[in-house]
Design an enzyme around this catalytic site. Structure first.
Site, PDB file in Angstrom:
ATOM      1  N   GLY A  56       0.949  -1.288   0.084  1.00  0.00           N
ATOM      2  CA  GLY A  56       0.062   0.107   0.153  1.00  0.00           C
ATOM      3  C   GLY A  56       0.874   1.132  -0.165  1.00  0.00           C
ATOM      4  N   PRO A  95       7.975  11.830  -4.674  1.00  0.00           N
ATOM      5  CA  PRO A  95       7.490  12.667  -3.265  1.00  0.00           C
ATOM      6  C   PRO A  95       6.010  12.412  -2.724  1.00  0.00           C
ATOM      7  CG  PRO A  95       8.487  14.170  -4.943  1.00  0.00           C
ATOM      8  CD  PRO A  95       8.538  12.550  -5.583  1.00  0.00           C
ATOM      9  N   GLN A 136       3.566   8.423   3.304  1.00  0.00           N
ATOM     10  CA  GLN A 136       4.090   7.670   4.387  1.00  0.00           C
ATOM     11  C   GLN A 136       4.527   8.611   5.575  1.00  0.00           C
ATOM     12  OE1 GLN A 136       4.777   4.319   4.696  1.00  0.00           O
ATOM     13  NE2 GLN A 136       3.229   4.303   3.194  1.00  0.00           N
ATOM     14  N   GLY A 192      14.624   4.895   1.767  1.00  0.00           N
ATOM     15  CA  GLY A 192      13.388   4.040   2.448  1.00  0.00           C
ATOM     16  C   GLY A 192      12.738   4.805   3.393  1.00  0.00           C
ATOM     17  N   VAL A 193      11.421   4.908   3.484  1.00  0.00           N
ATOM     18  CA  VAL A 193      10.686   6.089   4.045  1.00  0.00           C
ATOM     19  C   VAL A 193       9.607   5.466   4.881  1.00  0.00           C
ATOM     20  CG1 VAL A 193       9.200   6.853   2.071  1.00  0.00           C
ATOM     21  CG2 VAL A 193       9.794   8.558   3.957  1.00  0.00           C
ATOM     22  N   GLU A 199       9.147   3.819   7.680  1.00  0.00           N
ATOM     23  CA  GLU A 199       9.207   4.043   9.333  1.00  0.00           C
ATOM     24  C   GLU A 199       9.612   4.981   9.983  1.00  0.00           C
ATOM     25  OE1 GLU A 199       9.902  -0.556  10.462  1.00  0.00           O
ATOM     26  OE2 GLU A 199      10.733   0.011   8.305  1.00  0.00           O
TER      27      GLU A 199
END
Lengths: 335, 749
Positions: free
Chosen positions: B464, B633, B639, B703-704, B706
């Protein structure tokens, strides 16, 4: 959920007749009316409610709001919460009711939930809703109360008994209490009017009985007295988050003032009582007094004087007091 | 006519390629799969927290309409444990369901009813009568029993006790975070199909490859005989990383009954049977010079785990490297409670750990009378002091200074309760964020087709977050094929094995694999160009040719001078070329190993406090995030914004309440487990610094998923202190604590 029979009656009288075969209209009823279903279906999925017959009243002609010649407002039992909240008469004459309705549940639930159904909304007590607990005097009379020794942060502090401390969850009914609504019922033996102040029962030793309805009684409409001119009102709901949560404390206040003095006050509380809680004590503390913070505090103290907190909800006394003071302040300072 | 080169889509907001499927309701989620003759399984849950099943009466349930079988101890199909040494077959709750009559936690499955319809199965499940020999469970909230001599040392440098003794200013506080339950809107579900030899399992999983291996081991069949499919996930937050007991029950029932079986667990089961973030208790001891230089940092933490399994919440994750200090010690321990097995929740370890550490830093700043932003800037390390490695790319100071500027931090009056907006009191708080950066091994398969389209396949999954679109963007960048002509095929274990969707590593992981596949495709195309008799470059030296913008051309000439790859394929009568991609994990990469790889961020929060009615709301969050190059973006912002919303829940609302009498999670529904609603969402301002981290991959993307959650709760509790003078050391913030006006309230029941 168990298998059940779904019945669609032609008239309110027929619905009442069909339901009169149930041995009770309270917890354990084997025949239930369904309108919006937001409480009943939920509890049926949990097997807390296990009716063998469900009477669908949605097709009855009970979805109108009508201003009566005597100035009262008649609200059909099937008027949805969202419709009622935005009804012009309600917005103009009973804003406290609109505010209460819009503070309840979520938009989706308000689109389904009805006026009659909301009066009969069941408690959110976690122990009532969970069959893993055999101890629940409301669900299983005589079995005990799992909440008293359990997690009871959200439970009631007014009107409790050693048998039950479940909170009545409705916002709408709190406003109706302050507005002194009258509940109209069609029963197997005819029609009758029940002032809302006499509608709800305290749990006492029989928490399974929540109101005065008898088998076959169908709420057809609710009447609000003619709006008092110059009255100011406010509904304030306090809770952890900003939406979609039951009140930890709420207050519906209606005040009339003359020359800075309160001539008439109506105060009802939510989130703290075993029923929508009318506080005559607070009203007495206000009437005849100046609309001042000092008297608001006195009224709040009076309202909570008999509060009995549980292990997890002592804070509700203070929260409820602050709620009353702020609601009165907001009501009396508005233009 | 020379063509303008296609714009590079890396770093642009390419709309999600799966967006129309989702907005039109046509995306097929796991439980949307239906088959002829399919049965429905509904588990029966234990209602005690510890003890044994004395007897089970299924007579009434078995006679009910539609009931096909009631599995329980004694008649359940044989199931096996996963091999605990196999890290590619990870399972958190390793006990096969219905294995014995022992109850380890409340809600544990004691039976499963299989019936013709869901309603029939559910009705019968409620009529299974179980008698238990019950014992008193332990769900004590106080985890002090874990603070002992056996605590495991996680990281150490210098002498923390001496550092503390010599410090001019000290703080020493204990913080706790509650059990939080993942509540993805999509319930865990599984649809199991058995064909007499092989399983095809539709699962709600963040890791189809791990799921395949683990399920094969638990079902006792070769891995090749298990296919896992997961095309769309209604979120996981870590709760769907590993298989849970309902998965194997469904598959075993499908095999036993030789009919497809669907199991969708209910919201109550979501609170007991599929993991949670464990409770933590953390002691933070900080010492500083009078100027504010840290000279010691001690972080001791305890988390609770189940009787069955050891799953630790590694709260010290970010502590060793985030600040410069000569003396540091981190120790961790687990204590056992009668709860279901915990599992990773978004930002495991670092998120609760940074709540404690950053709260400690705020308390230290107040003790020092130093601005909390300045305190962090003052203690910025040159290198990763835990291992002596240089940082691959670290811009924490810029996160802080940029955030401070955007937030208006210079206008902050540090006096408690001093800032007002109308009748409301404002509180401003800040905290730092960090999260690991990593790559996993990854295989991909790239096809370039004779109609100019491409297909990229990988057995990873989009949970997702936008992974489908990231694949398309990277393929576009490497081949020049337009995004709308790229088919991305994920979510099927029969594809080349890709990574778990966890650890925020999927984006960083797939880039080198896709690049490798594109390089291999280029070699094939150039071979074709020099060998194909109808190719304009027939007979050329391959070294003279290049592949860019979708065209083979002379390296010395622009791409527009060459031949489009699809034309080259058509000239050779080839339908496609297919090229494999392969890339290694960062921990196997010698260059990556020479660096400390992490992402960073700074969170600034504003709260509005209405003391008259004890109403607290988060009104504004500014988040500055350093995650390397941001490929897209829009989903990246999504996220971080979502993580901030979750962080507000962590700070103010979320806690799973266990009844101490029977260890039952009692607020096991979405009305009583309070999470952030839209009405609670403040104005959120997210900035990405966008510095590429080329150590990790060629685009420099980390990577974004968490990082956005880290630090949020600490920033909010710092803001709450600033507004109210109440220091919340035990999450979540509760109205009763704010009313009482005293700090450090323990919630221990």
């Amino acid at each position: 959920m168990i298998e059940f029979q779904l019945i669609t009656p032609e008239s309110a009288a027929q619905a009442a007749q069909l339901a009169s075969a149930s041995h009770t209209a309270q917890q354990g009823a084997e025949i239930r009316f369904v309108a919006g279903g937001t409480t009943l279906i939920d509890l049926m999925k949990l097997d807390v409610e296990t009716p063998a017959k469900v009477i669908d009243i949605n097709r009855l002609d009970l979805a109108k709001v009508e201003k009566q010649p005597d100035g009262t407002l008649r609200i059909g039992a099937l008027v949805r919460n969202s419709d009622l909240a935005h009804e012009p008469n309600v917005l103009r004459d009973y804003p406290v009711l609109s505010q209460a309705l819009l503070s309840g549940a979520s938009a989706q639930l308000r689109n389904m939930a009805t006026t009659g159904g909301n009066l009969l909304q069941r408690t959110r007590c976690m122990y009532f809703r969970d069959l893993a607990y055999s101890e629940c005097n409301k669900r299983n009379p005589g079995s005990g109360c799992a909440a008293i020794e359990g997690l009871n942060r959200t439970h009631a502090i007014l009107g409790t008994s050693e048998h039950c401390i479940a909170t009545h969850p409705s916002d709408m009914a709190v406003a109706m209490m302050a507005l002194e609504a009258v509940v109209h019922v069609v029963g197997a033996s005819g029609e009758r009017d029940i002032p809302i102040g006499e509608f709800y029962l305290l749990p006492g030793a029989t928490p399974q009985n929540e109101n005065v309805l008898k088998p076959g009684d169908l709420i057809t409409y609710v009447t609000l007295p003619a709006a008092a001119a110059n009255s100011k009102s406010h509904y304030l709901k306090l809770r952890d988050r900003a939406s979609y949560e039951f009140a930890l404390a709420s207050a519906a206040v209606i005040v009339m003032t003359e020359g800075g003095r309160i001539t008439r006050a109506r105060v009802a509380l939510g989130g703290v009582g075993t029923r929508p809680w009318r506080s005559h004590e607070a009203e007495r503390a206000l009437e005849g007094k100046a609309a001042s913070e000092q008297h608001f505090h006195a009224a709040a103290d009076a309202a909570l004087r008999d509060a009995k907190p549980q292990s997890g909800n002592k804070y509700k006394i203070e929260l409820s007091k602050r709620c009353i003071v702020r609601a009165l302040t907001t009501a009396t300072t508005q233009a | 006519m020379p063509q303008a080169p296609a714009p590079n889509l890396i770093g642009t907001s390419v709309p999600r390629i799966d967006g129309p499927l989702k907005t039109s309701g046509t995306a097929k989620y796991t439980s949307d799969h239906n088959f002829p003759e399919m049965l429905y399984g509904v588990p029966v849950q234990a209602t005690i927290g510890k003890g044994k099943i004395k007897s089970m009466d299924v007579a009434e349930a078995e006679k009910m309409r539609g009931v096909v079988r009631i599995y329980r101890y004694g008649n359940a199909p044989k199931l096996y444990r996963p091999n605990g040494q196999d890290e590619n077959a990870h399972v958190d709750e390793t006990r096969p369901p219905l294995e014995d009559e022992v109850i380890y936690y409340n809600g544990q499955y004691v039976a499963m009813v299989v019936a013709e319809t869901f309603e029939q199965a559910k009705a019968a499940a409620n009529k299974v009568h179980v008698e238990y020999a019950s014992e008193t469970p332990n769900v004590a909230l106080d985890l002090s029993d874990g603070f002992n001599d056996k605590m495991k040392e996680i990281s150490k440098r210098g002498d923390v006790d001496a550092g503390f003794a010599n410090a001019a200013v000290k703080v020493d506080y204990t913080y706790s975070t509650p059990i939080e339950t993942h509540n993805p809107i999509e319930l865990h579900s599984t649809v199991a199909v058995w064909d007499g030899e092989k399983f095809k399992l539709y699962e709600t999983t963040q890791s189809i490859m791990n799921h395949q291996a683990a399920m094969a081991q638990m079902l006792g069949v070769p891995k090749e005989n298990v296919q896992i499919v997961m095309k769309f996930l209604g979120s996981g937050f870590g709760g769907k990383l590993w298989p849970w007991t309902h998965d194997v029950l469904a598959a075993a029932a499908a095999r036993d009954l030789n009919r497809p079986v669907k199991v969708v667990i209910d919201r109550r089961m979501m609170f007991s049977n599929v993991g949670h973030r464990p409770r933590t208790q953390q002691r933070i001891r900080l010492g500083a010079t009078a100027e504010g230089k840290l000279n010691c940092l001690q972080h001791d933490y305890v988390s609770d785990t189940s009787i069955l399994d050891e799953v630790s919440e590694d709260c010290g994750e970010a502590t060793p490297y985030i600040y410069s200090t000569p003396n540091l010690r981190i120790r961790g321990e687990m204590v056992v409670r009668n709860v279901g097995t915990p599992t990773a929740m978004r930002g495991p370890g670092a998120v609760p750990g940074l709540y404690a550490l950053e709260s400690g830093m705020d308390e230290l700043a107040i003790a020092l009378k130093v601005d909390p932003v300045q305190l962090r800037l003052m203690n910025e390390p040159e290198i990763d002091e835990s291992n002596g490695l240089p940082f691959s790319s670290r811009h924490l100071k810029e996160c802080l200074t940029t955030g401070a500027e955007k937030f208006g931090w210079s206008k902050r009056n540090p006096a408690v309760g001093s800032m007002k907006r109308g009748d409301l009191t404002l509180g401003w708080g800040v905290a730092c964020a960090s999260w690991i950066a990593m790559r996993m091994p990854c295989k991909t398969s790239l096809m370039l087709n004779d109609d100019g389209s491409a297909r990229i396949a990988c057995a990873t999954q989009d949970i997702g977050t936008g992974t489908y679109t990231i694949f398309a963007q990277v393929v576009n960048a490497k081949t020049g094929v337009p995004v709308e002509k790229i088919q991305v095929v994920l979510g099927d274990s029969s594809l080349p094995p890709g990574p778990v969707s966890g650890g925020s590593w999927v984006t960083g992981t797939v880039i080198p694999s896709i690049a490798n596949a594109a390089d291999n495709a280029e070699k094939q195309l150039i071979d074709l160009a020099v060998n194909g008799t109808r190719s304009p470059y027939h007979g050329r030296d391959p070294k003279e040719l290049a592949f860019s913008e979708g065209r083979i051309h002379l390296a010395s000439e622009p791409a527009s001078s060459g031949i489009a790859f699809d034309e080259l394929l058509r000239k050779g009568s080839l339908r496609f070329i297919q090229a494999d991609g392969d890339s290694m994990a960062s921990f196997a990469d010698p260059n990556a190993n020479k660096h400390s790889l992490h992402s960073y961020g700074a969170q600034f929060a504003e709260v509005e406090w209405d003391p008259g009615i004890a109403r607290l709301r988060v009104s504004r969050v500014v988040s500055v995030i350093d995650v390397g190059k941001v490929l897209n973006p829009r989903p990246a912002r999504n996220q971080v914004e979502g993580a901030i919303v979750m962080g507000i829940g962590m700070a103010m609302f979320e806690e799973t309440h266990y009844d101490p009498r029977n260890a039952r999670p009692v607020n096991s529904n979405l009305a009583d487990y309070i999470m952030t609603t839209c009405a609670d969402c403040p104005e959120i301002d997210v900035t990405f610094l966008d510095y590429p981290d080329k150590v990790l991959n060629e685009f420099g993307a980390r990577g974004v998923g968490e990082i956005g959650l880290a630090g949020v709760a600490a920033a909010i509790t710092a803001a709450v202190y600033h507004a109210t003078g109440v220091r919340i050391r035990n999450l979540p913030i509760r109205i009763e604590d704010l009313i009482s006006g005293s700090s450090n309230k323990q919630h221990f029941a």
